[in-house]
Design a protein around this motif. Structure first.
Motif, PDB file in Angstrom:
ATOM      1  N   LYS A 196       0.822  -1.207   0.000  1.00 39.68           N
ATOM      2  CA  LYS A 196       0.000   0.000   0.000  1.00 39.68           C
ATOM      3  C   LYS A 196       0.859   1.260   0.000  1.00 39.68           C
ATOM      4  CE  LYS A 196      -4.078  -1.707   2.545  1.00 39.68           C
ATOM      5  NZ  LYS A 196      -4.923  -1.450   3.734  1.00 39.68           N
ATOM      6  N   THR A 197       0.296   2.326  -0.535  1.00 42.04           N
ATOM      7  CA  THR A 197       0.927   3.631  -0.427  1.00 42.04           C
ATOM      8  C   THR A 197       0.598   4.223   0.940  1.00 42.04           C
ATOM      9  OG1 THR A 197      -0.961   4.896  -1.251  1.00 42.04           O
ATOM     10  CG2 THR A 197       0.552   3.969  -2.903  1.00 42.04           C
ATOM     11  N   ILE A 198       1.356   5.213   1.355  1.00 45.46           N
ATOM     12  CA  ILE A 198       1.072   5.892   2.620  1.00 45.46           C
ATOM     13  C   ILE A 198      -0.311   6.527   2.575  1.00 45.46           C
ATOM     14  CG2 ILE A 198       2.272   7.985   1.824  1.00 45.46           C
ATOM     15  CD1 ILE A 198       2.949   8.593   4.738  1.00 45.46           C
ATOM     16  N   ILE A 199      -0.726   6.976   1.407  1.00 43.71           N
ATOM     17  CA  ILE A 199      -2.053   7.592   1.258  1.00 43.71           C
ATOM     18  C   ILE A 199      -3.140   6.586   1.618  1.00 43.71           C
ATOM     19  CG2 ILE A 199      -3.620   8.716  -0.373  1.00 43.71           C
ATOM     20  CD1 ILE A 199      -1.000   9.367  -2.033  1.00 43.71           C
ATOM     21  N   GLU A 200      -3.001   5.369   1.084  1.00 41.51           N
ATOM     22  CA  GLU A 200      -3.999   4.322   1.351  1.00 41.51           C
ATOM     23  C   GLU A 200      -3.957   3.877   2.806  1.00 41.51           C
ATOM     24  OE1 GLU A 200      -4.116   2.047  -2.951  1.00 41.51           O
ATOM     25  OE2 GLU A 200      -2.278   1.951  -1.764  1.00 41.51           O
ATOM     26  N   LYS A 201      -2.766   3.805   3.386  1.00 41.81           N
ATOM     27  CA  LYS A 201      -2.643   3.377   4.784  1.00 41.81           C
ATOM     28  C   LYS A 201      -3.373   4.338   5.723  1.00 41.81           C
ATOM     29  CE  LYS A 201       1.857   1.058   4.300  1.00 41.81           C
ATOM     30  NZ  LYS A 201       3.269   1.030   4.742  1.00 41.81           N
ATOM     31  N   ILE A 202      -3.144   5.634   5.525  1.00 41.05           N
ATOM     32  CA  ILE A 202      -3.783   6.612   6.404  1.00 41.05           C
ATOM     33  C   ILE A 202      -5.295   6.623   6.177  1.00 41.05           C
ATOM     34  CG2 ILE A 202      -3.938   9.062   7.002  1.00 41.05           C
ATOM     35  CD1 ILE A 202      -1.014   9.353   6.186  1.00 41.05           C
ATOM     36  N   TRP A 203      -5.698   6.584   4.918  1.00 38.86           N
ATOM     37  CA  TRP A 203      -7.133   6.606   4.601  1.00 38.86           C
ATOM     38  C   TRP A 203      -7.848   5.415   5.231  1.00 38.86           C
ATOM     39  CZ3 TRP A 203     -10.064  10.216   1.896  1.00 38.86           C
ATOM     40  CH2 TRP A 203     -11.377   9.832   1.620  1.00 38.86           C
ATOM     41  N   ASP A 204      -7.311   4.220   5.023  1.00 36.71           N
ATOM     42  CA  ASP A 204      -7.962   3.001   5.521  1.00 36.71           C
ATOM     43  C   ASP A 204      -8.079   3.006   7.043  1.00 36.71           C
ATOM     44  OD1 ASP A 204      -8.096   2.204   2.916  1.00 36.71           O
ATOM     45  OD2 ASP A 204      -6.474   0.735   3.041  1.00 36.71           O
ATOM     46  N   LYS A 205      -7.061   3.544   7.715  1.00 36.46           N
ATOM     47  CA  LYS A 205      -7.061   3.564   9.180  1.00 36.46           C
ATOM     48  C   LYS A 205      -8.116   4.519   9.731  1.00 36.46           C
ATOM     49  CE  LYS A 205      -3.980   4.268  13.152  1.00 36.46           C
ATOM     50  NZ  LYS A 205      -2.606   4.644  13.592  1.00 36.46           N
ATOM     51  N   HIS A 206      -8.467   5.549   8.959  1.00 38.14           N
ATOM     52  CA  HIS A 206      -9.372   6.589   9.461  1.00 38.14           C
ATOM     53  C   HIS A 206     -10.784   6.500   8.886  1.00 38.14           C
ATOM     54  CE1 HIS A 206      -5.447   8.249  10.567  1.00 38.14           C
ATOM     55  NE2 HIS A 206      -6.097   8.969  11.457  1.00 38.14           N
ATOM     56  N   GLU A 207     -11.036   5.525   8.059  1.00 37.09           N
ATOM     57  CA  GLU A 207     -12.351   5.380   7.452  1.00 37.09           C
ATOM     58  C   GLU A 207     -13.337   4.813   8.468  1.00 37.09           C
ATOM     59  OE1 GLU A 207     -13.305   4.498   2.816  1.00 37.09           O
ATOM     60  OE2 GLU A 207     -12.458   2.840   3.963  1.00 37.09           O
ATOM     61  N   VAL A 208     -14.321   5.600   8.847  1.00 40.23           N
ATOM     62  CA  VAL A 208     -15.315   5.196   9.835  1.00 40.23           C
ATOM     63  C   VAL A 208     -16.468   4.453   9.184  1.00 40.23           C
ATOM     64  CG1 VAL A 208     -16.953   6.019  11.573  1.00 40.23           C
ATOM     65  CG2 VAL A 208     -14.741   7.156  11.309  1.00 40.23           C
ATOM     66  N   LEU A 209     -16.898   4.957   8.036  1.00 39.70           N
ATOM     67  CA  LEU A 209     -18.038   4.376   7.334  1.00 39.70           C
ATOM     68  C   LEU A 209     -17.814   4.498   5.840  1.00 39.70           C
ATOM     69  CD1 LEU A 209     -20.984   3.232   7.459  1.00 39.70           C
ATOM     70  CD2 LEU A 209     -21.762   5.624   7.367  1.00 39.70           C
ATOM     71  N   THR A 210     -18.097   3.410   5.118  1.00 34.42           N
ATOM     72  CA  THR A 210     -17.957   3.457   3.669  1.00 34.42           C
ATOM     73  C   THR A 210     -19.063   2.656   3.002  1.00 34.42           C
ATOM     74  OG1 THR A 210     -16.480   2.958   1.806  1.00 34.42           O
ATOM     75  CG2 THR A 210     -16.365   1.483   3.703  1.00 34.42           C
ATOM     76  N   GLU A 211     -19.587   3.213   1.940  1.00 33.81           N
ATOM     77  CA  GLU A 211     -20.571   2.518   1.106  1.00 33.81           C
ATOM     78  C   GLU A 211     -20.138   2.673  -0.345  1.00 33.81           C
ATOM     79  OE1 GLU A 211     -24.833   2.996   1.950  1.00 33.81           O
ATOM     80  OE2 GLU A 211     -24.228   4.285   3.623  1.00 33.81           O
ATOM     81  N   GLU A 212     -20.251   1.607  -1.100  1.00 31.00           N
ATOM     82  CA  GLU A 212     -19.800   1.624  -2.479  1.00 31.00           C
ATOM     83  C   GLU A 212     -20.514   2.719  -3.274  1.00 31.00           C
ATOM     84  OE1 GLU A 212     -19.156  -1.455  -6.228  1.00 31.00           O
ATOM     85  OE2 GLU A 212     -19.845  -2.199  -4.279  1.00 31.00           O
ATOM     86  N   GLY A 213     -19.711   3.504  -3.995  1.00 31.10           N
ATOM     87  CA  GLY A 213     -20.262   4.562  -4.827  1.00 31.10           C
ATOM     88  C   GLY A 213     -20.595   5.834  -4.094  1.00 31.10           C
ATOM     89  N   LYS A 214     -20.294   5.899  -2.786  1.00 29.21           N
ATOM     90  CA  LYS A 214     -20.601   7.085  -1.990  1.00 29.21           C
ATOM     91  C   LYS A 214     -19.346   7.572  -1.273  1.00 29.21           C
ATOM     92  CE  LYS A 214     -25.397   5.741  -1.012  1.00 29.21           C
ATOM     93  NZ  LYS A 214     -26.383   5.502   0.068  1.00 29.21           N
ATOM     94  N   PRO A 215     -19.331   8.839  -0.856  1.00 28.50           N
ATOM     95  CA  PRO A 215     -18.199   9.331  -0.059  1.00 28.50           C
ATOM     96  C   PRO A 215     -18.071   8.554   1.246  1.00 28.50           C
ATOM     97  CG  PRO A 215     -19.510  11.160  -0.886  1.00 28.50           C
ATOM     98  CD  PRO A 215     -20.306   9.905  -1.159  1.00 28.50           C
ATOM     99  N   SER A 216     -16.860   8.511   1.781  1.00 30.43           N
ATOM    100  CA  SER A 216     -16.608   7.842   3.059  1.00 30.43           C
ATOM    101  C   SER A 216     -16.643   8.848   4.197  1.00 30.43           C
ATOM    102  CB  SER A 216     -15.232   7.162   3.028  1.00 30.43           C
ATOM    103  OG  SER A 216     -15.183   6.150   2.055  1.00 30.43           O
ATOM    104  N   LEU A 217     -16.961   8.346   5.384  1.00 27.02           N
ATOM    105  CA  LEU A 217     -16.886   9.166   6.585  1.00 27.02           C
ATOM    106  C   LEU A 217     -15.499   8.961   7.183  1.00 27.02           C
ATOM    107  CD1 LEU A 217     -18.578  11.085   8.360  1.00 27.02           C
ATOM    108  CD2 LEU A 217     -19.132   9.095   9.796  1.00 27.02           C
ATOM    109  N   LEU A 218     -14.727  10.034   7.247  1.00 31.05           N
ATOM    110  CA  LEU A 218     -13.327   9.962   7.654  1.00 31.05           C
ATOM    111  C   LEU A 218     -13.137  10.606   9.021  1.00 31.05           C
ATOM    112  CD1 LEU A 218     -10.998   8.798   5.863  1.00 31.05           C
ATOM    113  CD2 LEU A 218     -10.311  11.173   5.451  1.00 31.05           C
ATOM    114  N   TYR A 219     -12.440   9.917   9.929  1.00 27.73           N
ATOM    115  CA  TYR A 219     -12.146  10.480  11.250  1.00 27.73           C
ATOM    116  C   TYR A 219     -11.002  11.478  11.137  1.00 27.73           C
ATOM    117  CZ  TYR A 219     -11.385  10.905  16.242  1.00 27.73           C
ATOM    118  OH  TYR A 219     -11.260  11.415  17.510  1.00 27.73           O
TER     119      TYR A 219
END
Length: 350
Positions: A3-26
């Motif tokens: 993974k890239t650092i971008i993906e690592k940080i994003w995945d760790k902070h993703e609170v809620l995700t639904e396909e095709g919609k924006p994610s809720l990020l902490y």
């Protein structure tokens, strides 16, 4: 999977995700200043809400503070905004570096200086150049006033997952060049839209050779390349800068943090949605001759001809810039007489 650092940080902070919609990020850190926050705080009052995590919120007065005499504020709107921020921070229990505070300063300077800015954090502020904090391996980006209110109320934000962009600067940078030359050369070569829809990671030997202050310059101007944010994977330069800062843990806790920070770096073999490369040997002191950051050339070069443009829109942009700047194509940049000089920068405090 690498993974890239971008993906690592994003995945760790993703609170809620639904396909095709924006994610809720902490959000780990919310920086606040006097210009983009009054309406957000008023929105909280009207909805009878509190600030969700005042301990993860830090405010300062900076946009309206006079350079020479900080107390000589003649603009009534500016004065009102600063007074309002003080009242809001008192009411909602937010730490404020006001004019009397020893840590008062530019919002994107004091964050790093105090150690509030740390690798792996998600950081937002109602300011377009929040990406400055990305120099420390943080995912940092500017937000609008309505989003400021949302973060104050929930400590989260809705965001569409960005694409990943690697901007690789190979080779060593000549000692007479600066970080500003690097980022202007990148924008000149690839355009102001190279980063559209992306978070850019700056990599390569030339980037690794930069100081933290120089890295902050690079990430600050990633916005001028159209990126959502820009960042650099943390390394020993990052750790040495942060060690001993006011809000950075000490001793064994710091050592444990460094071990975590090291794991943030993009994995070998990680893939990006797009990769562009520039050789540091191509870069020379840069001059912007036109009206946007991509209209720049090296000091040994000449003002371009519209007919050399790659598209009709670029040709029109060159023509309009030449008319506005009163320049002629083919003129050597080094022959252009300097009439006025403006020196401005976010200051590093003594």
């Amino acid at each position: 999977m690498a993974k890239t650092i971008i993906e690592k940080i994003w995945d760790k902070h993703e609170v809620l995700t639904e396909e095709g919609k924006p994610s809720l990020l902490y959000i780990d850190l919310h920086m606040v200043h006097e210009v983009t926050s009054p309406q957000a705080f008023e929105g909280l009052r009207l909805a009878n809400r509190t600030v969700r995590r005042p301990d993860r919120t830090f405010a300062t007065m900076d946009h309206n503070v006079p350079t020479v005499n900080r107390y000589d504020i003649n603009d009534q709107i500016a004065r009102t905004q600063m007074e309002t921020l003080k009242k809001n921070c008192e009411e909602f229990n937010i730490e404020l570096a006001d004019l009397e505070h020893p840590e008062n300063g530019i919002v994107h300077v004091i964050g790093p200086e105090l150690g509030l800015t740390q690798p792996g954090k998600t950081i937002v502020c109602g300011d377009s150049h929040t990406s400055t904090h990305g120099a420390f391996g943080a995912l940092a980006f500017g937000i609008g006033t309505s989003e400021v209110e949302h973060v104050l109320a929930t400590q989260t934000i809705w965001q569409s997952k960005p694409k990943t962009l690697e901007i690789r600067v190979t080779g060593k940078l000549d000692s007479h060049l600066s970080a500003k030359d690097i980022i202007l050369a990148i924008i000149s070569k690839f355009g102001v839209d190279i980063g559209n829809g992306s978070v850019a990671e700056f990599t390569g030997e030339a980037i690794r050779g930069l100081t933290m202050e120089e890295r902050m310059t690079i990430c600050n101007m990633s916005i001028e390349a159209g990126a959502k944010a820009g960042l650099i994977s943390p390394d020993q330069v990052t750790f040495d800068y942060l060690e001993g800062r006011q809000y950075v843990p000490k001793g064994e806790e710091y050592d444990a943090l460094v071990a975590e920070w090291k794991e943030l770096a993009s994995d070998e073999g990680a893939t990006y949605d797009r990769v562009v490369t520039i050789d540091a040997s191509e870069i020379e002191p840069m001059v912007t001759w036109g009206t946007n950051p991509s209209q720049g050339v090296g000091v040994s070069q000449t003002v371009p001809f519209p007919e050399d443009a790659k598209s009709d829109s670029e040709r029109r942009a060159i023509e309009q810039a030449l008319e506005y700047m009163d320049l002629k194509s083919g003129t050597s940049v080094s022959d252009i007489k300097i009439e006025h000089v403006f020196i401005g920068s976010c200051r590093i405090r003594d």
